[in-house]
Design a protein around this motif. Structure first.
Motif, PDB file in Angstrom:
ATOM      1  N   TYR A 104      26.462  44.773  48.823  1.00  0.00           N
ATOM      2  CA  TYR A 104      27.193  43.831  47.979  1.00  0.00           C
ATOM      3  C   TYR A 104      26.210  42.932  47.221  1.00  0.00           C
ATOM      4  CZ  TYR A 104      30.031  39.991  46.393  1.00  0.00           C
ATOM      5  OH  TYR A 104      30.616  39.043  45.599  1.00  0.00           O
ATOM      6  N   LEU A 149      35.826  38.117  39.285  1.00  0.00           N
ATOM      7  CA  LEU A 149      36.681  38.900  40.186  1.00  0.00           C
ATOM      8  C   LEU A 149      36.601  40.394  39.833  1.00  0.00           C
ATOM      9  CD1 LEU A 149      39.764  36.518  40.455  1.00  0.00           C
ATOM     10  CD2 LEU A 149      38.105  37.074  42.246  1.00  0.00           C
ATOM     11  N   THR A 150      36.544  40.694  38.530  1.00  0.00           N
ATOM     12  CA  THR A 150      36.408  42.092  38.121  1.00  0.00           C
ATOM     13  C   THR A 150      35.099  42.684  38.639  1.00  0.00           C
ATOM     14  OG1 THR A 150      37.725  41.867  36.112  1.00  0.00           O
ATOM     15  CG2 THR A 150      36.115  43.628  36.138  1.00  0.00           C
ATOM     16  N   ASN A 152      33.514  41.799  41.247  1.00  0.00           N
ATOM     17  CA  ASN A 152      33.704  42.047  42.665  1.00  0.00           C
ATOM     18  C   ASN A 152      34.545  43.292  42.919  1.00  0.00           C
ATOM     19  OD1 ASN A 152      32.614  39.913  44.641  1.00  0.00           O
ATOM     20  ND2 ASN A 152      33.243  38.765  42.840  1.00  0.00           N
ATOM     21  N   LEU A 153      35.586  43.446  42.099  1.00  0.00           N
ATOM     22  CA  LEU A 153      36.422  44.635  42.241  1.00  0.00           C
ATOM     23  C   LEU A 153      35.607  45.894  41.986  1.00  0.00           C
ATOM     24  CD1 LEU A 153      39.734  43.506  40.545  1.00  0.00           C
ATOM     25  CD2 LEU A 153      39.534  44.514  42.818  1.00  0.00           C
ATOM     26  N   PHE A 156      33.433  46.465  45.010  1.00  0.00           N
ATOM     27  CA  PHE A 156      34.241  46.898  46.157  1.00  0.00           C
ATOM     28  C   PHE A 156      34.715  48.342  45.976  1.00  0.00           C
ATOM     29  CE2 PHE A 156      35.871  43.164  48.834  1.00  0.00           C
ATOM     30  CZ  PHE A 156      34.716  42.449  48.636  1.00  0.00           C
ATOM     31  N   GLN A 233      44.227  40.415  41.219  1.00  0.00           N
ATOM     32  CA  GLN A 233      42.820  40.783  41.434  1.00  0.00           C
ATOM     33  C   GLN A 233      42.421  40.532  42.891  1.00  0.00           C
ATOM     34  OE1 GLN A 233      40.877  38.525  38.135  1.00  0.00           O
ATOM     35  NE2 GLN A 233      40.223  40.532  37.406  1.00  0.00           N
ATOM     36  N   LEU A 234      42.822  39.366  43.418  1.00  0.00           N
ATOM     37  CA  LEU A 234      42.481  39.040  44.806  1.00  0.00           C
ATOM     38  C   LEU A 234      43.157  39.992  45.780  1.00  0.00           C
ATOM     39  CD1 LEU A 234      42.571  35.153  44.660  1.00  0.00           C
ATOM     40  CD2 LEU A 234      40.581  36.583  45.186  1.00  0.00           C
ATOM     41  N   TRP A 236      43.919  43.103  45.294  1.00  0.00           N
ATOM     42  CA  TRP A 236      43.216  44.376  45.333  1.00  0.00           C
ATOM     43  C   TRP A 236      41.866  44.258  46.031  1.00  0.00           C
ATOM     44  CZ3 TRP A 236      45.463  48.704  45.308  1.00  0.00           C
ATOM     45  CH2 TRP A 236      46.636  48.903  44.571  1.00  0.00           C
ATOM     46  N   LEU A 237      41.235  43.089  45.908  1.00  0.00           N
ATOM     47  CA  LEU A 237      39.985  42.880  46.642  1.00  0.00           C
ATOM     48  C   LEU A 237      40.219  43.000  48.140  1.00  0.00           C
ATOM     49  CD1 LEU A 237      38.121  39.996  44.769  1.00  0.00           C
ATOM     50  CD2 LEU A 237      37.343  42.349  45.131  1.00  0.00           C
ATOM     51  N   GLY A 241      38.800  45.915  50.395  1.00  0.00           N
ATOM     52  CA  GLY A 241      37.953  45.462  51.509  1.00  0.00           C
ATOM     53  C   GLY A 241      38.395  46.099  52.816  1.00  0.00           C
TER      54      GLY A 241
END
Lengths: 260, 270
Positions: A104, A149-150, A152-153, A156, A233-234, A236-237, A241
């Motif tokens: 990450y 957030l994108t 991070n997506l 992930f 977005q969160l 889907w994170l 995860g």
């Protein structure tokens, strides 16, 4: 103090970006090529029929989509694939930080580099020539959050598919599949408001639209509710995860280190 | 003449031996083949899906119907991916052969070094994609109602071979820069990106890009010109007529460039 340990991986990722200058250069070239290609394709499409929006509106979406797509690409499949095949993955597993966190923070560094050298120039071109426009202060702030957030997506998602490498031993085909499917569903290739409703409903069952279409709707101020974009977005994170954690637990049992 | 035929025979035999050897090593990585072929097919499905979605909005793209666009994609795809099966390995010349010093081995053998690079790998996971693109040609041709005569079929066959050489010459030209830079991957990455231009009628692009597509990256000869000739589209008449013959010319130029690079090569000593 823990954070410092993690950030050293980010530094490695960033430094790799700066080190391989010809890679960076070709990355910029690829971004520009895709911008030019999509510009002419959509210009031709707009000239060929009555679309829901005029060309000037469509191109600003398409250009933003290029920016986001190019700025947030991640490639952990090949990274893991290489190491699984050569058996050197064992070196990563020996480190006192979990593989997930290593990857990450490493990818965070690499992607930040991409964001700077590929995303920002493309965005400037878009603003100057492609009617992308500049959002107000508040929307700019929201846009930056949704871009984070994108990012991070993207990490992930890449991490989740790269878990499958422990079974397949090869990464490039998984990466290719993942990025092709994501490109179609996310809005990176076609503005989602031009997709027929029933098909778009199908797309919305995947995490992809929240990665490109979501941030664009914030940038352009067309999002009905900014916080529901963040929320999706969160969500889907969290899902990705959990999914990757599940896969990792299975992979750990399956893992055989070759050679040595 | 007889000597030339003899040399050809030798090379064909050696290629066959390399091929068998390669296939044996290939069997170990069955999943690589299956996944690779699947990924290739999915990428084709995605680009067709994109086209389908676009055509939910319009009737034709600057005079090209959906089926004609399919035909164009199928023709160019067949050419490029059939070429990939045999001539793909050149893209690794920088990272895999020059930097690692493997090139030295090729130079010592009494065989053409370029031949050895090509023969070192068969990009077999492109074969399903070739078949799928051929199917696309036949499907689209049938939908359009094409009834090609013998002359047209001959034109198509020659154009395909010529197009393969054109595509091979692009890879060769850009990969050969590795003799100076040590890397071929990045140059070729750009070519991959540019190769998406082949799926569209070239008159949708600005003149500068059209120029690029007939000179430095002459993909128009591998896709747009032959497809539009077969479909009976108007324009670019002279370009369409020279299409079946330009492949060897481009390949010769690229080969000279490769030779120039090779004469510049000095071993990395590893």
């Amino acid at each position: 103090m823990k954070l410092k340990k993690y950030l050293s991986f980010t530094k490695v990722g960033l430094r790799e970006g700066f080190q391989y200058r010809s890679d960076a250069l070709s990355g910029i070239g690829a971004t520009m090529i895709s911008l030019v290609l999509f510009y002419f394709i959509w210009k031709a499409i707009s000239a060929s029929g009555e679309l829901a929006q005029p060309f000037s509106v469509i191109i600003s979406y398409v250009a933003l989509a290029r920016v986001i797509d190019n700025a947030t690409s991640a490639d952990l499949e090949n990274w893991i694939g290489d190491r699984v095949r050569k058996g050197t993955i064992v070196n990563e597993l020996k480190k006192p930080i979990s593989l997930k966190k290593q990857l990450y923070f490493y990818q965070l560094g690499k992607s930040s580099f991409k964001m700077i050298v590929r995303g920002i120039p493309a965005l400037i071109i878009g603003i100057l020539f492609l009617n992308v426009g500049v959002p107000g202060l508040i929307n700019s702030f929201y846009f930056i959050i949704s871009m984070f957030l994108t990012l991070n997506l993207a990490i992930f998602l890449s991490y989740t598919t790269s878990m499958i490498v422990f079974w397949t031993k090869v990464g490039w085909s998984l990466r290719m599949t993942r990025s092709m499917v994501a490109g179609l569903f996310s809005g990176a290739m076609i503005p989602l408001y031009l997709v027929p409703d029933n098909i778009r409903a199908l797309f919305n069952l995947t995490p992809f639209p929240s990665m490109v279409d979501g941030p664009i709707s914030i940038y352009q101020g067309t999002a009905e509710n900014v916080f529901s974009v963040f929320g999706i977005q969160l969500m889907w994170l969290v899902i990705l995860g959990l999914l990757s954690e599940m896969l990792w637990r299975k992979a750990k049992k399956k893992l055989t280190v070759q050679g040595g | 003449m007889r000597e030339k035929v003899g040399t050809m025979k030798k090379y064909v035999r050696i290629y066959y031996l390399y091929f068998i050897q390669y296939m044996k090593s290939r069997l170990i990585y069955k999943t690589d083949f299956v996944l690779g072929a699947t990924a290739q097919l999915i990428s084709m499905v995605v680009s067709l899906a994109f086209l389908t979605l676009v055509f939910t909005q319009i009737e034709s793209l600057q005079g090209w119907t959906f089926n004609e666009m399919l035909f164009l994609a199928g023709f160019g795809g067949t050419v490029i991916f059939a070429q990939n099966v045999f001539f793909f390995n050149i893209i690794r010349v920088g990272e895999e052969y020059i930097i690692k010093g493997k090139m030295d081995r090729f130079l010592l053998r009494p065989l053409n070094p370029l031949f050895q690079v090509y023969a070192d790998d068969v990009h077999d996971n492109n074969i399903p994609k070739v078949i799928a693109n051929l199917a696309l040609i036949f499907y689209a041709g049938y939908q359009i109602g094409l009834t090609p005569d013998l002359l047209m079929i001959t034109y198509a066959a020659f154009s395909m071979v010529s197009g393969m050489l054109v595509a091979a010459s692009i890879y060769l030209l850009f990969s050969s820069t590795a003799f100076w830079t040590g890397t071929s991957r990045n140059a070729v990455w750009l070519i991959f990106r540019l190769s998406n231009f082949r799926k569209y009628p070239i008159d949708i692009f600005a003149l500068a890009i059209q120029g690029l597509l007939v000179t430095l990256v002459p993909l128009a000869f591998a896709s747009f010109f032959p497809a539009s000739f077969i479909l009976g589209k108007e324009g670019f008449e002279a370009w369409k007529l020279i299409t079946p013959f330009v492949g060897p010319v481009f390949f010769y130029i690229a080969y000279r460039f490769w030779k120039l690079g090779l004469s510049n090569y000095s071993s990395t000593g590893s």
